[in-house]
Motif scaffolding. Structure first.
Motif, PDB file in Angstrom:
ATOM      1  N   CYS A   1     -41.598  83.135  58.032  1.00  0.00           N
ATOM      2  CA  CYS A   1     -42.633  84.005  57.466  1.00  0.00           C
ATOM      3  C   CYS A   1     -42.116  85.449  57.408  1.00  0.00           C
ATOM      4  O   CYS A   1     -42.905  86.391  57.436  1.00  0.00           O
ATOM      5  N   ALA A   2     -40.796  85.604  57.331  1.00  0.00           N
ATOM      6  CA  ALA A   2     -40.197  86.939  57.350  1.00  0.00           C
ATOM      7  C   ALA A   2     -39.682  87.316  55.965  1.00  0.00           C
ATOM      8  O   ALA A   2     -40.382  87.975  55.191  1.00  0.00           O
ATOM      9  N   ARG A   3     -38.460  86.893  55.621  1.00  0.00           N
ATOM     10  CA  ARG A   3     -37.877  87.146  54.312  1.00  0.00           C
ATOM     11  C   ARG A   3     -37.150  85.883  53.855  1.00  0.00           C
ATOM     12  O   ARG A   3     -36.417  85.261  54.619  1.00  0.00           O
ATOM     13  N   GLY A   4     -37.349  85.516  52.596  1.00  0.00           N
ATOM     14  CA  GLY A   4     -36.796  84.273  52.090  1.00  0.00           C
ATOM     15  C   GLY A   4     -35.288  84.177  52.203  1.00  0.00           C
ATOM     16  O   GLY A   4     -34.733  83.112  52.499  1.00  0.00           O
ATOM     17  N   GLU A   5     -34.604  85.296  51.978  1.00  0.00           N
ATOM     18  CA  GLU A   5     -33.141  85.271  51.945  1.00  0.00           C
ATOM     19  C   GLU A   5     -32.509  85.028  53.312  1.00  0.00           C
ATOM     20  O   GLU A   5     -31.294  84.789  53.403  1.00  0.00           O
ATOM     21  N   ILE A   6     -33.290  85.084  54.375  1.00  0.00           N
ATOM     22  CA  ILE A   6     -32.742  84.835  55.716  1.00  0.00           C
ATOM     23  C   ILE A   6     -32.272  83.379  55.838  1.00  0.00           C
ATOM     24  O   ILE A   6     -31.358  83.083  56.608  1.00  0.00           O
ATOM     25  N   ILE A   7     -32.862  82.497  55.063  1.00  0.00           N
ATOM     26  CA  ILE A   7     -32.456  81.088  55.059  1.00  0.00           C
ATOM     27  C   ILE A   7     -31.739  80.771  53.752  1.00  0.00           C
ATOM     28  O   ILE A   7     -32.210  81.122  52.668  1.00  0.00           O
ATOM     29  N   ASN A   8     -30.597  80.117  53.865  1.00  0.00           N
ATOM     30  CA  ASN A   8     -29.932  79.596  52.677  1.00  0.00           C
ATOM     31  C   ASN A   8     -30.728  78.373  52.228  1.00  0.00           C
ATOM     32  O   ASN A   8     -30.687  77.317  52.869  1.00  0.00           O
ATOM     33  N   GLU A   9     -31.481  78.531  51.152  1.00  0.00           N
ATOM     34  CA  GLU A   9     -32.452  77.505  50.765  1.00  0.00           C
ATOM     35  C   GLU A   9     -31.789  76.208  50.309  1.00  0.00           C
ATOM     36  O   GLU A   9     -32.314  75.118  50.561  1.00  0.00           O
ATOM     37  N   ALA A  10     -30.639  76.302  49.660  1.00  0.00           N
ATOM     38  CA  ALA A  10     -29.925  75.086  49.253  1.00  0.00           C
ATOM     39  C   ALA A  10     -29.456  74.305  50.481  1.00  0.00           C
ATOM     40  O   ALA A  10     -29.562  73.071  50.529  1.00  0.00           O
TER      41      ALA A  10
ATOM     42  N   LEU B   1     -29.609  81.436  58.590  1.00  0.00           N
ATOM     43  CA  LEU B   1     -29.775  79.996  58.795  1.00  0.00           C
ATOM     44  C   LEU B   1     -29.162  79.276  57.597  1.00  0.00           C
ATOM     45  O   LEU B   1     -29.644  79.395  56.470  1.00  0.00           O
ATOM     46  N   ASN B   2     -28.092  78.552  57.860  1.00  0.00           N
ATOM     47  CA  ASN B   2     -27.326  77.914  56.799  1.00  0.00           C
ATOM     48  C   ASN B   2     -26.758  76.587  57.285  1.00  0.00           C
ATOM     49  O   ASN B   2     -27.102  76.109  58.374  1.00  0.00           O
TER      50      ASN B   2
ATOM     51  N   VAL C   1     -32.644  68.721  59.769  1.00  0.00           N
ATOM     52  CA  VAL C   1     -33.878  69.501  59.925  1.00  0.00           C
ATOM     53  C   VAL C   1     -35.045  68.570  59.649  1.00  0.00           C
ATOM     54  O   VAL C   1     -35.111  67.920  58.600  1.00  0.00           O
ATOM     55  N   GLY C   2     -35.954  68.478  60.611  1.00  0.00           N
ATOM     56  CA  GLY C   2     -37.063  67.544  60.485  1.00  0.00           C
ATOM     57  C   GLY C   2     -38.198  68.030  59.603  1.00  0.00           C
ATOM     58  O   GLY C   2     -38.971  67.236  59.069  1.00  0.00           O
TER      59      GLY C   2
END
Length: 409
Positions: free
Chosen positions: A230-239, A213-214, A250-251
């Motif tokens: 609720c899986a693994r943090g790195e799955i989403i590009n946090e920036a 998710l980016n 994103v709401g």
């Protein structure tokens, strides 16, 4: 002399109790430095961890007597599986114990996000009365997109269908017949992005899912989509998530996991964003889940240390299969044939072809092929076993071919 198991993360007392009952010495050693660990690891045959311990290649090398690593939980991305496999160390997890707790937490996060519950709670605690500020949205009739329909993803889907949500899922391992029975519509990722009001991820962390998710994928989503992880943090590009929150694409986001834990300072703007619900990796933190994962992984670790079959190994099916009585004589024969072939060889090993004929050999052809390879490689490697035989062969550049024949002999 007693076998010894080291426990380096806080796990339920059931671990130590079960080990001691079986005559295995359990030692809890928390918060040791890497050098301190290296100094004591040669004492232990088993190692039990949760997500807090990162088992790297150099630690595995230092653990000269290590036979098995048990992860109390599902994810094993904190274990160097290649290094463990190379050394012939069995790695197992406890995939079932925290399913319900993680699913329930995901559903709670989803509803908290939709109704702004943490923000309303904090406002009232501060002395304010701001009923009009926290205007939420119903989830009935909305579309939930589940990325990864394994046990946890399915449990989330089942529960949210009970709230009247339409459930889409993307999972390349799930077939349409199973999805239909579960009341889930299988779609492509792009279809899921385009149609979902809420997206929740339940995949392991792999090269394919890292940063899944980016910025680009958020742009494919409905404006105002809600995201739950609720899986693994790195799955989403946090920036990229923070940017999407600030733009309104994103709401809202509900996060239980982060790329660094505890979160590093650069994540504070994301965690503190007004449209983010954040918890400190507690999805599996219920007394029921912690007991179940501890019990499950310890029972499997005991089986492995006592030379019996296990069902939750993540780096080898071979050990599970090798314990079946009908294949034992074939295994011994296959290994002996490999040893003979190794002794007769003249020159470098380039290719091995194993042909299996007859009913039992055909059913266990992959395992028997590993036994042959183990026999051949024992000429050069004293530590070769069913777990690492194929890895060592690959590292040696050996071409390995397995054939099956309907001919009985």
């Amino acid at each position: 002399m007693k076998q010894k198991v080291i426990i380096t993360d806080a796990v339920d007392q059931a671990c130590a109790t079960m080990l001691e009952t079986k005559g295995i010495q359990a030692e809890v050693r928390l918060k040791l430095s890497k050098d301190e660990l290296k100094a004591i690891l040669p004492q232990y045959e088993g190692w039990i961890i949760r997500s807090g311990t990162k088992i790297t290649a150099d630690l595995i090398e230092a653990a000269t007597n290590l036979k098995v690593i048990g992860r109390a939980g599902v994810g094993v991305d904190n274990v160097d599986l290649d290094a463990a496999t190379r050394r012939g160390v069995l790695v197992m997890n406890s995939p079932d114990g925290n399913t319900l707790s993680t699913a329930e937490h995901t559903c709670a996060m989803m509803q908290s996000l939709a109704r702004h519950l943490p923000q309303a709670h904090a406002s009232l605690k501060s002395g304010a009365w701001e009923r009009n500020k926290f205007n939420g949205t119903e989830i009935f009739g909305k579309t939930l997109g589940v990325i990864g329909a394994g046990k946890i993803g399915r449990a989330v889907a089942e529960r949210m269908r009970g709230f009247g949500m339409n459930v889409l899922a993307y999972d390349p391992m799930l077939n349409h017949a199973v999805a239909e029975r579960l009341g889930i519509a299988l779609v492509s990722l792009n279809e899921l992005y385009a149609q979902s009001d809420i997206i929740t991820v339940h995949t392991p962390l792999t090269d394919e899912t890292n940063g899944l998710l980016n910025r680009e994928t958020f742009a494919k989503c409905k404006k105002g989509v809600l995201v739950v992880n609720c899986a693994r943090g790195e799955i989403i590009n946090e920036a990229d998530l923070l940017a999407a929150l600030e733009s309104g694409q994103v709401g809202g986001a509900a996060l239980d996991v982060y790329s660094t834990e505890p979160p590093s300072p650069h994540l504070r703007p994301l965690i503190e964003h007004p449209n983010v619900v954040a918890t400190p990796h507690i999805a599996a933190s219920t007394k029921e889940a912690q007991f179940k994962v501890a019990e499950e992984v310890t029972a499997e670790l005991i089986e492995a240390l006592q030379g019996r079959s296990v069902r939750t190994s993540v780096n080898s099916f071979a050990i599970r299969m090798a314990a079946r009585s009908e294949v034992q004589s074939f295994l011994k024969l296959a290994e002996k044939l490999g040893q003979v072939a190794g002794q007769l060889m003249d020159g470098s090993l380039q290719k091995v072809v194993v042909r299996c004929m007859g009913d039992v050999p055909k059913r266990y052809s992959e395992l028997l092929s590993l036994a042959v390879m183990r026999g051949i490689l024992s000429k050069w490697h004293s530590y070769v076993n069913y777990i690492n035989a194929s890895v060592i062969a690959h590292e040696m550049g050996v071409v390995f071919e397995e054939q099956r024949s309907d001919d009985a002999g």
